[in-house]
Motif scaffolding. Structure first.
Motif, PDB file in Angstrom:
ATOM      1  N   LYS A  10     -11.729   0.020   4.586  1.00  0.00           N
ATOM      2  CA  LYS A  10     -12.034   1.595   4.559  1.00  0.00           C
ATOM      3  C   LYS A  10     -13.430   1.757   5.001  1.00  0.00           C
ATOM      4  N   HIS A  88      -2.168   5.559   6.898  1.00  0.00           N
ATOM      5  CA  HIS A  88      -2.520   5.318   5.503  1.00  0.00           C
ATOM      6  C   HIS A  88      -2.478   6.360   4.785  1.00  0.00           C
ATOM      7  N   GLU A 152       3.288   1.021   0.507  1.00  0.00           N
ATOM      8  CA  GLU A 152       2.028   1.316  -0.300  1.00  0.00           C
ATOM      9  C   GLU A 152       2.317   2.562  -1.245  1.00  0.00           C
ATOM     10  N   ILE A 157      -2.164   2.692  -5.316  1.00  0.00           N
ATOM     11  CA  ILE A 157      -3.734   2.416  -4.413  1.00  0.00           C
ATOM     12  C   ILE A 157      -4.775   2.584  -5.231  1.00  0.00           C
ATOM     13  N   GLY A 158      -5.498   1.688  -5.390  1.00  0.00           N
ATOM     14  CA  GLY A 158      -6.926   1.613  -6.159  1.00  0.00           C
ATOM     15  C   GLY A 158      -6.717   2.120  -7.626  1.00  0.00           C
ATOM     16  N   GLY A 192      -1.415  -2.320  -2.792  1.00  0.00           N
ATOM     17  CA  GLY A 192      -1.616  -1.448  -3.793  1.00  0.00           C
ATOM     18  C   GLY A 192      -1.843  -2.370  -4.981  1.00  0.00           C
ATOM     19  N   SER A 193      -3.527  -2.205  -5.130  1.00  0.00           N
ATOM     20  CA  SER A 193      -3.976  -2.810  -6.228  1.00  0.00           C
ATOM     21  C   SER A 193      -3.699  -4.270  -6.445  1.00  0.00           C
ATOM     22  N   LEU A 211      -1.312  -6.214   2.096  1.00  0.00           N
ATOM     23  CA  LEU A 211      -2.402  -5.154   2.452  1.00  0.00           C
ATOM     24  C   LEU A 211      -3.215  -5.008   1.368  1.00  0.00           C
ATOM     25  N   GLY A 213      -6.763  -3.662  -0.199  1.00  0.00           N
ATOM     26  CA  GLY A 213      -7.841  -2.662  -0.023  1.00  0.00           C
ATOM     27  C   GLY A 213      -9.100  -3.094  -0.783  1.00  0.00           C
ATOM     28  N   GLY A 214      -9.467  -2.650  -1.987  1.00  0.00           N
ATOM     29  CA  GLY A 214     -10.592  -3.074  -2.854  1.00  0.00           C
ATOM     30  C   GLY A 214     -10.808  -4.520  -2.960  1.00  0.00           C
TER      31      GLY A 214
HETATM   32  C1  PEP Z   1      -5.040   0.652   0.429  1.00  0.00           C
HETATM   33  O1  PEP Z   1      -6.021   1.382   0.272  1.00  0.00           O
HETATM   34  O2  PEP Z   1      -4.310   0.242   1.425  1.00  0.00           O
HETATM   35  C2  PEP Z   1      -5.022  -0.462  -0.665  1.00  0.00           C
HETATM   36  C3  PEP Z   1      -3.974  -1.404  -0.786  1.00  0.00           C
HETATM   37  O3  PEP Z   1      -5.808  -0.356  -1.426  1.00  0.00           O
HETATM   38  P1  PEP Z   1      -5.976  -1.220  -2.895  1.00  0.00           P
HETATM   39  O4  PEP Z   1      -5.763  -2.618  -2.707  1.00  0.00           O
HETATM   40  O5  PEP Z   1      -7.662  -0.795  -3.333  1.00  0.00           O
HETATM   41  O6  PEP Z   1      -5.300  -0.436  -3.793  1.00  0.00           O
END
Ligand code: PEP
Length: 230
Positions: A10, A88, A152, A157-158, A192-193, A211, A213-214
């Motif tokens: 991001k 996204h 996702e 997500i997050g 997703g998390s 995938l 993210g954080g």
């Molecule tokens: C994302 O934003 O694609 C994602 C998977 O984020 P997170 O892992 O932080 O939920």
């Protein structure tokens, strides 16, 4: 089969951070895992990767050179990018429509970039039909080419909350079925998390990869996921 890990950074990091990312990835990447790193555009030229792949976080929907602020496919390819996220939920939240997503997928595929198309329902309990429609529309302008989807759910997500293994598997099989109706055999990732604590559960799903993210920003935890994939 190679399992994939896609790291979506991001709008995070700086040059110092990305040089640490490179060290971790070059140390822990083994041949059975395909790692795709998606840093912000400006850091792409500094990502000298021995064994991983580069992805962009977005791509222009057109190759029209009157597109202030956009980045086109040939620019990405010049710096070794092979993949690009498309659609996204954070881009969709800023107004990106299914039609724009379809145009971005077309731009990517027609320039030999592999789109990683993000789809997922907004709220927990929303019908899976929403995802089927996103898949159908995303593929509406392409008839061949390598394509990856990432399931996702926006609510995951997050948030630290995740669907059950059964829900994830149902979404994955739906995405594959809908894509195959339009002639595409696709891989489907889950995002997703995902983190170091729940990864051992997530690997039990039918996902072809993840995938992240954080957790991509927490390098010790990210490294532990890469190790667990070996
Ligand atoms: C994302 O934003 O694609 C994602 C998977 O984020 P997170 O892992 O932080 O939920």
């Amino acid at each position: 089969m190679h399992k994939m890990v896609v790291a979506n950074y991001k709008m995070n990091g700086d040059r110092k951070f990305y040089s640490r990312v490179l060290k971790v990835v070059n140390k822990y990447n083994k041949k059975d895992t395909k790692i795709i790193l998606c840093p912000p555009f400006v850091y792409i030229p500094f990502m000298k990767l021995k064994s991983a792949n580069l992805g962009a976080q977005d791509i222009s929907s057109t190759v029209n050179n009157k597109s202030t602020g956009q980045i086109g496919p040939s620019m990405l390819k010049e710096f070794g990018v092979k993949y690009t996220l498309v659609g996204h939920s954070e881009r969709r939240a800023e107004g990106e429509t299914d039609e724009t997503v379809a145009m971005k997928v077309k731009t990517a595929v027609s320039h030999d970039l592999v789109p990683i198309i993000c789809v997922g329902e907004e709220k927990k309990g929303d019908k899976i039909d929403i995802v089927s429609t996103q898949v159908e529309k995303a593929l509406s302008l392409v008839d061949k080419g390598e394509i990856i989807f990432a399931y996702e759910p926006v609510w995951a997500i997050g948030s630290g909350i995740q669907p059950t293994t059964k829900q994830i598997n149902k979404a994955i099989s739906t995405i594959k079925k809908v894509a195959s109706k339009s002639g595409h055999e696709v891989k489907v990732l889950y995002g997703g998390s995902v983190n170091g604590n729940n990864f051992s559960e997530i690997v039990k799903t039918d996902a072809d990869g993840y995938l992240l993210g954080g957790v991509s920003n927490r390098l010790d935890e990210f490294a532990s996921i890469l190790k667990e994939m070996q």
